[in-house]
Design a protein around this motif. Structure first.
Motif, PDB file in Angstrom:
ATOM      1  N   ASN A  64       5.703   9.119  -9.848  1.00  0.00           N
ATOM      2  CA  ASN A  64       5.224   9.221 -11.229  1.00  0.00           C
ATOM      3  C   ASN A  64       4.483  10.534 -11.485  1.00  0.00           C
ATOM      4  O   ASN A  64       4.534  11.067 -12.599  1.00  0.00           O
ATOM      5  N   GLU A  65       3.809  11.051 -10.466  1.00  0.00           N
ATOM      6  CA  GLU A  65       3.145  12.356 -10.630  1.00  0.00           C
ATOM      7  C   GLU A  65       4.186  13.442 -10.901  1.00  0.00           C
ATOM      8  O   GLU A  65       3.950  14.364 -11.674  1.00  0.00           O
ATOM      9  N   HIS A  66       5.356  13.319 -10.262  1.00  0.00           N
ATOM     10  CA  HIS A  66       6.436  14.269 -10.477  1.00  0.00           C
ATOM     11  C   HIS A  66       7.071  14.069 -11.858  1.00  0.00           C
ATOM     12  O   HIS A  66       7.365  15.029 -12.569  1.00  0.00           O
ATOM     13  N   ARG A  67       7.278  12.790 -12.222  1.00  0.00           N
ATOM     14  CA  ARG A  67       7.911  12.481 -13.511  1.00  0.00           C
ATOM     15  C   ARG A  67       7.007  12.812 -14.689  1.00  0.00           C
ATOM     16  O   ARG A  67       7.481  13.207 -15.753  1.00  0.00           O
ATOM     17  N   VAL A 111       2.913   1.558  -3.356  1.00  0.00           N
ATOM     18  CA  VAL A 111       2.116   2.051  -4.486  1.00  0.00           C
ATOM     19  C   VAL A 111       1.896   3.553  -4.358  1.00  0.00           C
ATOM     20  O   VAL A 111       2.007   4.297  -5.341  1.00  0.00           O
ATOM     21  N   ARG A 112       1.612   4.007  -3.144  1.00  0.00           N
ATOM     22  CA  ARG A 112       1.404   5.448  -2.944  1.00  0.00           C
ATOM     23  C   ARG A 112       2.687   6.230  -3.245  1.00  0.00           C
ATOM     24  O   ARG A 112       2.658   7.278  -3.893  1.00  0.00           O
ATOM     25  N   GLU A 113       3.820   5.692  -2.770  1.00  0.00           N
ATOM     26  CA  GLU A 113       5.105   6.354  -3.005  1.00  0.00           C
ATOM     27  C   GLU A 113       5.429   6.398  -4.489  1.00  0.00           C
ATOM     28  O   GLU A 113       5.856   7.427  -5.030  1.00  0.00           O
ATOM     29  N   LYS A 114       5.212   5.267  -5.169  1.00  0.00           N
ATOM     30  CA  LYS A 114       5.533   5.211  -6.599  1.00  0.00           C
ATOM     31  C   LYS A 114       4.625   6.137  -7.414  1.00  0.00           C
ATOM     32  O   LYS A 114       5.067   6.765  -8.386  1.00  0.00           O
ATOM     33  N   THR A 115       3.367   6.216  -7.014  1.00  0.00           N
ATOM     34  CA  THR A 115       2.443   7.121  -7.707  1.00  0.00           C
ATOM     35  C   THR A 115       2.876   8.573  -7.535  1.00  0.00           C
ATOM     36  O   THR A 115       2.829   9.372  -8.485  1.00  0.00           O
ATOM     37  N   ALA A 116       3.348   8.908  -6.340  1.00  0.00           N
ATOM     38  CA  ALA A 116       3.846  10.275  -6.108  1.00  0.00           C
ATOM     39  C   ALA A 116       5.070  10.547  -6.983  1.00  0.00           C
ATOM     40  O   ALA A 116       5.205  11.639  -7.554  1.00  0.00           O
ATOM     41  N   ASP A 120       0.843  -1.198   0.000  1.00  0.00           N
ATOM     42  CA  ASP A 120       0.000   0.000   0.000  1.00  0.00           C
ATOM     43  C   ASP A 120       0.880   1.250   0.000  1.00  0.00           C
ATOM     44  O   ASP A 120       0.701   2.155  -0.827  1.00  0.00           O
TER      45      ASP A 120
END
Ligand code: MG
Length: 105
Positions: A97-100, A90-95, A87
Motif C-alpha cells: 500500500n505504501e507503493h500504491r 500485515v507488514r507485507e500489505k502495508t508495504a 504479522d
C-alpha cells in the motif's frame, strides 16, 4: 497478548468443545463475514456524525466492542487454520500500500 497467544487461546477454546471439525477455512471465512455484518449493523442508519460518537453510548459502545472482538477472533482462527502469519501479512500489505499510495511528501 501476542497474536500467537490469542490464536492459542482460541484454538484451545475450540478444541475443548470439539469444534475443530467445524472450523474449516470455508466455515471460518463465512463466520468472519457474518460477524463483520453484525459490526456494520451497529452503524447502519447512523449519520456520519452519529457514527463518530458511537462510543459515547455505553450500550452501543459495548455492542461495537464485542462485535469487533468477534471479527478479530474469526480472523485469528482462520489465519491459524490456514497457517497464515498475520504479522508478516500485515507488514507485507502495508508495504504494498505504501507503493500504491505514496505519501504526498
Ligand atoms: Mg457477533
Amino acid at each position: 497478548m501476542s497474536i500467537a497467544s490469542l490464536q492459542k487461546l482460541l484454538e484451545d477454546f475450540a478444541e475443548a468443545r470439539d469444534w475443530g471439525p467445524a472450523h474449516t477455512p470455508k466455515n471460518l471465512a463465512m463466520a468472519l463475514a457474518g460477524e463483520a455484518g453484525e459490526l456494520v449493523a451497529e452503524f447502519q442508519w447512523l449519520t456520519e456524525e452519529e457514527s463518530g460518537r458511537v462510543m459515547d453510548d455505553p450500550e452501543r459502545a459495548e455492542a461495537v466492542r464485542l462485535e469487533m472482538a468477534d471479527v478479530f477472533c474469526y480472523l485469528l482462527r482462520l489465519a491459524g487454520v490456514l497457517g497464515v502469519d498475520l504479522d508478516a501479512a500485515v507488514r507485507e500489505k502495508t508495504a504494498i500500500n505504501e507503493h500504491r499510495f505514496p505519501a504526498p511528501r
